[in-house]
Each structure stands twice: as structure tokens, then as C-alpha cells.
Design a protein around this motif. Structure first.
Motif, PDB file in Angstrom:
ATOM      1  N   THR A  63     -69.809 -14.426 -17.345  1.00 54.18           N
ATOM      2  CA  THR A  63     -68.738 -13.481 -17.648  1.00 54.18           C
ATOM      3  C   THR A  63     -69.180 -12.061 -17.324  1.00 54.18           C
ATOM      4  N   VAL A  64     -70.398 -11.715 -17.719  1.00 53.82           N
ATOM      5  CA  VAL A  64     -70.943 -10.387 -17.421  1.00 53.82           C
ATOM      6  C   VAL A  64     -71.042 -10.204 -15.905  1.00 53.82           C
ATOM      7  N   ASP A  69     -69.126  -7.525 -11.046  1.00 54.40           N
ATOM      8  CA  ASP A  69     -68.611  -7.627  -9.683  1.00 54.40           C
ATOM      9  C   ASP A  69     -67.239  -6.951  -9.589  1.00 54.40           C
ATOM     10  N   ARG A  70     -66.403  -7.147 -10.587  1.00 52.56           N
ATOM     11  CA  ARG A  70     -65.075  -6.527 -10.615  1.00 52.56           C
ATOM     12  C   ARG A  70     -65.203  -5.004 -10.661  1.00 52.56           C
ATOM     13  N   LEU A  71     -66.128  -4.491 -11.467  1.00 51.64           N
ATOM     14  CA  LEU A  71     -66.332  -3.044 -11.540  1.00 51.64           C
ATOM     15  C   LEU A  71     -66.799  -2.487 -10.201  1.00 51.64           C
ATOM     16  N   GLY A  75     -64.803   0.180  -7.472  1.00 48.02           N
ATOM     17  CA  GLY A  75     -65.465   1.414  -7.068  1.00 48.02           C
ATOM     18  C   GLY A  75     -66.077   2.184  -8.218  1.00 48.02           C
ATOM     19  N   MET A  76     -66.217   1.540  -9.352  1.00 44.26           N
ATOM     20  CA  MET A  76     -66.752   2.230 -10.519  1.00 44.26           C
ATOM     21  C   MET A  76     -68.272   2.136 -10.608  1.00 44.26           C
ATOM     22  N   THR A  77     -68.846   1.177  -9.888  1.00 43.46           N
ATOM     23  CA  THR A  77     -70.296   1.032  -9.889  1.00 43.46           C
ATOM     24  C   THR A  77     -70.803   0.979  -8.458  1.00 43.46           C
TER      25      THR A  77
END
Length: 143
Positions: A63-64, A69-71, A75-77
Motif C-alpha cells: 500500500t505504501v 508511486d502515485r505521489l 509530481g509531488m515527489t
């Protein structure tokens, strides 16, 4: 993993329609808090973030991994491959992202609604927030 600690701000949901940035759900926010707490220049793996989050909640490693991956896709990471793992860091500071979200929210309002929204914000601001606003405005006036 070396981190700087701040009090977490649970329960808040960051959103901005006009900037195209999707909102942050609870787990996304928790992951970003881990990344924002890193010392500058440090990066972490999913395993390290999972270990940190697992101290306070029951969350699966996969889940993490999905959230991180979604973040990265949002473009947040910053995500880069390091051997068989990926390493992550926040793309911007917590303050810069919050300011961006605030600007986005204000730009969503019509010109007649901006002033009342700012006034309502200031009316509910704490003494510390008002002092910070006064310092920021004074610094702008000095430039």
C-alpha cells in the motif's frame, strides 16, 4: 534514516483544483510528512517510509509502495531508481506546497470573493499566524 521531527497535522486534506494538483488523502499526507521531515538532500526507500509509518498505524508495504508511486506520478515527489529499489524525496517543501494550494484556492474565486475570503481567513488566524503575516508584509514593503 535521519529526520527532523515536527508535530504531525493529521486530519487535514490539501486540495487545489486550479493548479491541477489532486488532493492528498490521509495516507498520502502521512507519506509526504515523512518525506518533508527528512533533512535536506536525503532520500528514502519505500521500505524506510513503511517502517516509519508502521510505528503508528497498520499499513501494508504494498500500500505504501502504491501511494508513493502515485505521489511520484502526481509530481509531488522525486523518484529515481537505485539498484532494485526506488528512492524518494519531496519535490518541494511543505510550506511551498501549502502556499501553492492557497494561491490555487484564491484563484478559483471570482475577484469579488477574494477579499472576503482573505478577511475571513485573517479573522480566524491565531496571534502567531497574524505576527507571521505582518512580518511577511513588512518584508515585502521593504523590498
Amino acid at each position: 534514516m535521519t529526520t527532523k521531527r515536527e508535530a504531525p497535522s493529521e486530519g487535514r486534506r490539501l486540495t487545489s483544483r486550479s493548479t491541477g494538483k489532486a488532493s492528498l488523502g490521509d495516507l498520502e499526507r502521512a507519506v509526504m510528512d515523512v518525506l518533508w521531515d527528512l533533512e535536506e538532500g536525503h532520500e528514502v526507500t519505500v521500505r524506510q517510509v513503511h517502517a516509519t509509518l508502521s510505528q503508528g498505524r497498520d499499513v501494508a508495504y504494498t500500500t505504501v509502495m502504491t501511494v508513493m508511486d502515485r505521489l511520484a506520478r502526481k509530481g509531488m515527489t522525486i523518484q529515481h531508481k537505485d539498484g532494485r529499489a526506488y528512492r524518494y524525496a519531496a519535490r518541494t517543501t511543505r510550506a511551498a506546497m501549502t502556499a501553492d494550494l492557497m494561491r490555487g484556492t484564491l484563484s478559483d474565486l471570482g475577484s469579488g470573493d477574494r477579499e472576503p475570503a482573505l478577511v475571513a481567513f485573517v479573522e480566524e488566524a491565531s496571534a502567531e499566524d497574524l505576527a507571521a503575516l505582518r512580518r511577511a508584509l513588512a518584508a515585502l514593503d521593504a523590498d
